[in-house]
Scaffold this motif. Structure first.
Motif, PDB file in Angstrom:
ATOM      1  N   ASP A  49      10.331  15.299   6.741  1.00 45.39           N
ATOM      2  CA  ASP A  49      10.518  16.684   6.278  1.00 45.39           C
ATOM      3  C   ASP A  49       9.190  17.431   6.234  1.00 45.39           C
ATOM      4  O   ASP A  49       9.119  18.610   6.593  1.00 45.39           O
ATOM      5  CB  ASP A  49      11.163  16.699   4.891  1.00 45.39           C
ATOM      6  N   SER A  50       8.132  16.758   5.771  1.00 41.28           N
ATOM      7  CA  SER A  50       6.835  17.440   5.679  1.00 41.28           C
ATOM      8  C   SER A  50       6.303  17.784   7.063  1.00 41.28           C
ATOM      9  O   SER A  50       5.615  18.808   7.228  1.00 41.28           O
ATOM     10  CB  SER A  50       5.836  16.569   4.911  1.00 41.28           C
ATOM     11  N   ALA A  51       6.613  16.950   8.063  1.00 36.89           N
ATOM     12  CA  ALA A  51       6.184  17.262   9.436  1.00 36.89           C
ATOM     13  C   ALA A  51       6.871  18.524   9.935  1.00 36.89           C
ATOM     14  O   ALA A  51       6.225  19.442  10.473  1.00 36.89           O
ATOM     15  CB  ALA A  51       6.488  16.084  10.358  1.00 36.89           C
ATOM     16  N   MET A  52       8.203  18.592   9.732  1.00 38.12           N
ATOM     17  CA  MET A  52       8.937  19.768  10.215  1.00 38.12           C
ATOM     18  C   MET A  52       8.592  21.010   9.404  1.00 38.12           C
ATOM     19  O   MET A  52       8.543  22.124   9.946  1.00 38.12           O
ATOM     20  CB  MET A  52      10.435  19.458  10.173  1.00 38.12           C
ATOM     21  N   HIS A  53       8.353  20.833   8.108  1.00 44.19           N
ATOM     22  CA  HIS A  53       7.948  21.956   7.271  1.00 44.19           C
ATOM     23  C   HIS A  53       6.593  22.494   7.724  1.00 44.19           C
ATOM     24  O   HIS A  53       6.367  23.719   7.755  1.00 44.19           O
ATOM     25  CB  HIS A  53       7.884  21.520   5.806  1.00 44.19           C
ATOM     26  N   VAL A  80      -3.289  25.667   9.510  1.00 48.09           N
ATOM     27  CA  VAL A  80      -3.633  27.012   9.022  1.00 48.09           C
ATOM     28  C   VAL A  80      -3.674  27.053   7.500  1.00 48.09           C
ATOM     29  O   VAL A  80      -4.244  27.978   6.920  1.00 48.09           O
ATOM     30  CB  VAL A  80      -2.633  28.057   9.556  1.00 48.09           C
ATOM     31  N   ARG A  81      -3.058  26.052   6.844  1.00 47.95           N
ATOM     32  CA  ARG A  81      -3.063  25.969   5.375  1.00 47.95           C
ATOM     33  C   ARG A  81      -3.244  24.506   4.982  1.00 47.95           C
ATOM     34  O   ARG A  81      -2.323  23.850   4.495  1.00 47.95           O
ATOM     35  CB  ARG A  81      -1.758  26.500   4.786  1.00 47.95           C
ATOM     36  N   GLU A  82      -4.438  24.004   5.165  1.00 50.44           N
ATOM     37  CA  GLU A  82      -4.673  22.579   4.974  1.00 50.44           C
ATOM     38  C   GLU A  82      -4.539  22.132   3.525  1.00 50.44           C
ATOM     39  O   GLU A  82      -4.329  20.950   3.254  1.00 50.44           O
ATOM     40  CB  GLU A  82      -6.053  22.194   5.520  1.00 50.44           C
ATOM     41  N   ASP A  83      -4.698  23.050   2.574  1.00 50.82           N
ATOM     42  CA  ASP A  83      -4.586  22.681   1.168  1.00 50.82           C
ATOM     43  C   ASP A  83      -3.155  22.776   0.650  1.00 50.82           C
ATOM     44  O   ASP A  83      -2.900  22.564  -0.538  1.00 50.82           O
ATOM     45  CB  ASP A  83      -5.494  23.573   0.315  1.00 50.82           C
ATOM     46  N   GLN A  84      -2.211  23.065   1.526  1.00 50.63           N
ATOM     47  CA  GLN A  84      -0.814  23.213   1.096  1.00 50.63           C
ATOM     48  C   GLN A  84      -0.224  21.851   0.734  1.00 50.63           C
ATOM     49  O   GLN A  84      -0.399  20.869   1.432  1.00 50.63           O
ATOM     50  CB  GLN A  84       0.011  23.854   2.212  1.00 50.63           C
ATOM     51  N   GLU A  85       0.470  21.803  -0.393  1.00 52.30           N
ATOM     52  CA  GLU A  85       1.126  20.585  -0.870  1.00 52.30           C
ATOM     53  C   GLU A  85       2.633  20.785  -0.880  1.00 52.30           C
ATOM     54  O   GLU A  85       3.124  21.810  -1.361  1.00 52.30           O
ATOM     55  CB  GLU A  85       0.643  20.225  -2.280  1.00 52.30           C
ATOM     56  N   LEU A  86       3.345  19.824  -0.355  1.00 48.65           N
ATOM     57  CA  LEU A  86       4.805  19.850  -0.392  1.00 48.65           C
ATOM     58  C   LEU A  86       5.260  18.786  -1.382  1.00 48.65           C
ATOM     59  O   LEU A  86       4.951  17.596  -1.222  1.00 48.65           O
ATOM     60  CB  LEU A  86       5.385  19.574   1.000  1.00 48.65           C
ATOM     61  N   LEU A 138       0.846  -1.187   0.000  1.00 44.36           N
ATOM     62  CA  LEU A 138       0.000   0.000   0.000  1.00 44.36           C
ATOM     63  C   LEU A 138       0.880   1.235   0.000  1.00 44.36           C
ATOM     64  O   LEU A 138       1.738   1.386   0.878  1.00 44.36           O
ATOM     65  CB  LEU A 138      -0.913   0.004   1.228  1.00 44.36           C
ATOM     66  N   ASP A 139       0.688   2.118  -0.974  1.00 39.22           N
ATOM     67  CA  ASP A 139       1.451   3.364  -1.077  1.00 39.22           C
ATOM     68  C   ASP A 139       0.601   4.527  -0.565  1.00 39.22           C
ATOM     69  O   ASP A 139      -0.411   4.884  -1.182  1.00 39.22           O
ATOM     70  CB  ASP A 139       1.857   3.634  -2.532  1.00 39.22           C
ATOM     71  N   PHE A 140       1.016   5.106   0.563  1.00 39.20           N
ATOM     72  CA  PHE A 140       0.304   6.231   1.158  1.00 39.20           C
ATOM     73  C   PHE A 140       1.044   7.537   0.866  1.00 39.20           C
ATOM     74  O   PHE A 140       2.267   7.554   0.765  1.00 39.20           O
ATOM     75  CB  PHE A 140       0.189   6.062   2.671  1.00 39.20           C
ATOM     76  N   LYS A 141       0.282   8.603   0.796  1.00 36.53           N
ATOM     77  CA  LYS A 141       0.880   9.911   0.559  1.00 36.53           C
ATOM     78  C   LYS A 141       1.868  10.264   1.668  1.00 36.53           C
ATOM     79  O   LYS A 141       2.962  10.744   1.409  1.00 36.53           O
ATOM     80  CB  LYS A 141      -0.215  10.971   0.460  1.00 36.53           C
ATOM     81  N   GLY A 142       1.474  10.050   2.916  1.00 37.13           N
ATOM     82  CA  GLY A 142       2.382  10.266   4.046  1.00 37.13           C
ATOM     83  C   GLY A 142       2.889  11.694   4.132  1.00 37.13           C
ATOM     84  O   GLY A 142       4.082  11.913   4.329  1.00 37.13           O
ATOM     85  N   MET A 143       1.989  12.650   4.008  1.00 34.98           N
ATOM     86  CA  MET A 143       2.380  14.068   4.026  1.00 34.98           C
ATOM     87  C   MET A 143       1.668  14.798   5.165  1.00 34.98           C
ATOM     88  O   MET A 143       0.448  14.716   5.312  1.00 34.98           O
ATOM     89  CB  MET A 143       2.007  14.740   2.701  1.00 34.98           C
ATOM     90  N   PHE A 144       2.449  15.505   5.975  1.00 36.18           N
ATOM     91  CA  PHE A 144       1.878  16.372   7.005  1.00 36.18           C
ATOM     92  C   PHE A 144       1.510  17.718   6.382  1.00 36.18           C
ATOM     93  O   PHE A 144       2.067  18.114   5.354  1.00 36.18           O
ATOM     94  CB  PHE A 144       2.882  16.592   8.139  1.00 36.18           C
ATOM     95  N   PHE A 145       0.576  18.409   7.019  1.00 38.39           N
ATOM     96  CA  PHE A 145       0.166  19.726   6.537  1.00 38.39           C
ATOM     97  C   PHE A 145      -0.140  20.624   7.737  1.00 38.39           C
ATOM     98  O   PHE A 145      -0.599  20.150   8.788  1.00 38.39           O
ATOM     99  CB  PHE A 145      -1.066  19.615   5.631  1.00 38.39           C
ATOM    100  N   PRO A 146       0.124  21.936   7.603  1.00 39.65           N
ATOM    101  CA  PRO A 146      -0.238  22.861   8.689  1.00 39.65           C
ATOM    102  C   PRO A 146      -1.740  23.106   8.697  1.00 39.65           C
ATOM    103  O   PRO A 146      -2.356  23.273   7.637  1.00 39.65           O
ATOM    104  CB  PRO A 146       0.540  24.135   8.334  1.00 39.65           C
TER     105      PRO A 146
END
Length: 501
Positions: A277-281, A245-251, A235-243
């Protein structure tokens, strides 16, 4: 035409990249994990088959009129069963030579003779072949998207007793044949409801996009349909954190794609550098990577040293010599994670601003210095929570103004490092203590976890166990039926009046 072909060739690499975004998190379930799922799944199937509802059977043969009702499954023997992976997106559940014991109510009218009682029956040589297709839905959640089922009963026997036993034996061909047909017709609808409704409600408990804390959230949506081989399910998950305050932000993900080769454990979870990295970003974007110490929170030894270091500047502010100190540590860029076979580290760049804070007056800055630190990160799994313990490994400070001032700050290197180790790092580790949940259904947990580092990603190999049964979790989230639906679902009591036959 030629120009169009050239343009297509130029765009092809970007189209391929877009269609296969690398996952930040990857989960592999092996055949050993599937064996555990089979054990729990078999108990669930037994419970579902025991709740089969069979329609009443009635008819007549000459002067005989009969009615079979209140059919109940009293026992199941599913000794020969198997659950296997089937490429590319399927699970195959196969039950062979099972037996189902039944008990039902009989009513018989022959001329003026009326008989009523119970019959015990058994269905033998029951074969059930079920194929489940797995796919991601529009929300990026794993679902059972389709099911095919084939059920058959080789033999059925019924035991009769009572005054009209000979009559029932004469009619057994009609009764047993009809009952075998009705029973076989109910097996697949029961399992279809169990799969497409009940098991999918269990998959709904897997976190897809949820909040980690008051600052950030995590997106565990599937990037594509699951990939199934004869031995594994990936299973391949996106695995991306987001702030938040900007939930639609993509890294954008430029990290190495995790590759899982192992199959010895029940499950493997891989995390790329992008995941961390996405968590710290996200924390950086949320503006929470700042720590302030003022007054009594500044260690006394460090305060004395700072006042001595900046004595000249402070002396020029004679009315404010005794004003409290304030230290503001602010990360200047999103930290970066590096994963190597030798370990995991986090690089952090920050500013340290030192000021005097006179009462009723604006703060007076004494110094602003740059800091570069490297933290070692210990990643571990506890329950279903991925946690990180950070420790200071390297540290240096320098002036943003001049090399001469950097030399003057050299004496602050050791005490500021001690400040980070004893004061700042505990604050950071307290914030990461909660961890982040791994996308597993409720009631399923990891055991015997082992973390292994690779170049650009790390894997957690573990075994699985069920802390809750499938039925317990499903019942927890099952919609409460309305009173009307409940009453209509109850089988009607058969009439005892011979005239109703």
């Amino acid at each position: 035409m030629a120009a169009g072909s050239c343009l297509l060739l130029l765009l092809l690499p970007s189209l391929v990249t877009a269609s296969h975004s690398p996952p930040g998190c990857k989960i592999r379930i092996t055949s050993k994990g599937l064996d555990l799922v089979k054990q729990e799944g078999l108990r669930f199937v037994e419970q579902e088959l025991q709740n089969i509802t069979v329609s009443d059977l009635h008819g007549n043969e000459g002067q005989f009129q009969y009615n079979i009702s209140q059919v109940k499954v009293t026992d199941l023997q599913l000794a020969f069963s198997d659950l296997n992976f089937q490429p590319q997106q399927h699970l195959v559940f196969n039950i062979n030579n099972a037996s189902i014991s039944l008990r039902f109510r009989r009513q018989l009218l022959y001329w003026f003779f009326y008989d009523i009682g119970s019959i015990n029956a058994s269905a033998d040589g029951v074969h059930i072949y079920t194929v489940l297709q797995l796919a991601k839905d529009e929300a990026g959640r794993l679902k059972i998207s389709n099911m095919t089922c084939n059920a058959s009963i080789a033999r059925m026997h019924a035991g009769f007793s009572g005054t009209l036993r000979k009559v029932y034996e004469f009619l057994s061909t009609f009764i047993v044949t009809g009952m075998r047909y009705l029973l076989s017709q109910q097996i697949c609808p029961s399992l279809e409801h169990a799969s497409l409704v009940l098991l999918n409600s269990l998959l709904d408990t897997v976190p897809v996009r949820n909040y980690v804390d008051e600052h950030i959230g995590i997106d565990y949506s599937l990037l594509r349909d699951p990939s199934i081989s004869t031995d594994t399910l990936d299973l391949d998950f996106k695995g991306m954190f987001f702030p938040r305050v900007r939930e639609d932000q993509e890294l954008e993900n430029h990290a190495v794609e995790p590759v899982i080769k192992e199959t010895e454990r029940m499950v493997y979870v891989a995390f790329s550098e992008y995941f961390f990295d996405s968590a710290m970003h996200s924390y950086f974007q949320a503006g929470v990577l700042t720590i302030e110490l003022q007054g009594e929170k500044v260690p006394k030894d460090l305060e004395v040293l700072l006042r001595a270091t900046f004595f000249g500047t402070i002396f020029m502010l004679s009315p404010s010599v005794d004003a409290p100190l304030r230290l503001v540590l602010q990360v200047s860029a999103p930290p970066r994670c590096t994963i190597k076979p030798s370990g995991t580290s986090v690089s952090v760049s920050a500013f340290l601003n030192i000021s005097l804070v006179p009462p009723d007056r604006p703060p007076v800055q004494l110094s602003s210095m740059a800091m570069e630190t490297k933290l070692s990160a210990k990643v571990f799994l506890q329950g279903k929570a991925l946690r990180v313990q950070l420790d200071l490994r390297r540290f240096r400070i320098y002036s943003k103004q001049s090399a001469l001032e950097s030399l003057a700050l050299f004496s602050l290197q050791a005490p500021l490092k001690t400040l980070l180790q004893l004061t700042i790092m505990p604050i950071i580790n307290e914030r990461t203590k909660k961890g982040v949940q791994i996308p597993l259904p409720e009631g399923m947990d990891f055991t015997r976890e082992v973390v292994t580092n690779h170049a650009g990603f790390l894997t957690v190999g573990a075994d699985l166990h069920f802390s809750k049964g499938l039925r317990e979790v499903i019942e927890k989230y099952r919609p409460v039926p309305t009173a009307a639906a409940y009453s209509s679902s109850q089988p009607a009591e058969p009439s005892l009046d011979p005239s109703s036959l």
